[in-house]
Design a protein around this motif. Structure first.
Motif, short mmCIF file in Angstrom:
data_model
loop_
_atom_site.label_atom_id
_atom_site.label_comp_id
_atom_site.label_asym_id
_atom_site.label_seq_id
_atom_site.Cartn_x
_atom_site.Cartn_y
_atom_site.Cartn_z
N ARG A 258 -12.28 -32.63 -6.62
CA ARG A 258 -11.20 -31.68 -7.01
C ARG A 258 -11.20 -30.15 -6.53
N ARG B 52 -6.17 -36.15 -2.29
CA ARG B 52 -4.66 -35.59 -2.66
C ARG B 52 -4.16 -34.47 -1.75
N VAL C 158 -10.30 -36.74 -4.84
CA VAL C 158 -10.05 -37.03 -6.18
C VAL C 158 -10.78 -38.53 -6.68
N SER D 77 -7.81 -32.35 -1.43
CA SER D 77 -8.78 -32.59 -2.18
C SER D 77 -9.42 -33.81 -2.60
#
Length: 78
Positions: free
Chosen positions: A18, A49, A39, A37
């Motif tokens: 994240r 993402r 996830v 990022s």
């Protein structure tokens, strides 16, 4: 785009979960930086993402490197 297969992913055992990262991905023999990022993770893929609400599975064999993407203070919104 969140698909039904996301339940098969376990939390990645990585320091980059994240956080904004840049993945160096090989596509058709070209090295392409991919800002995103991480996830989630499975045995063969990372769930990344790249926009709010837009996620995709990226095969681990295509990833050459992961680098933490710095956040510059000038780009923040007050």
């Amino acid at each position: 785009m969140i698909t039904d297969g996301t339940r098969d992913f376990s939390p990645p055992d990585t320091a980059w979960l994240r956080k904004p990262v840049a993945l160096l991905v090989v596509i058709r023999r070209c090295h392409v930086p991919f800002p995103c990022s991480i996830v989630g993770e499975s045995a063969t893929a990372l769930r990344v993402r790249f926009d709010p609400g837009c996620e995709m599975d990226l095969r681990k064999e295509l990833i050459l490197a992961v680098e933490e993407k710095p956040v510059f203070l000038g780009s923040r919104v007050n």
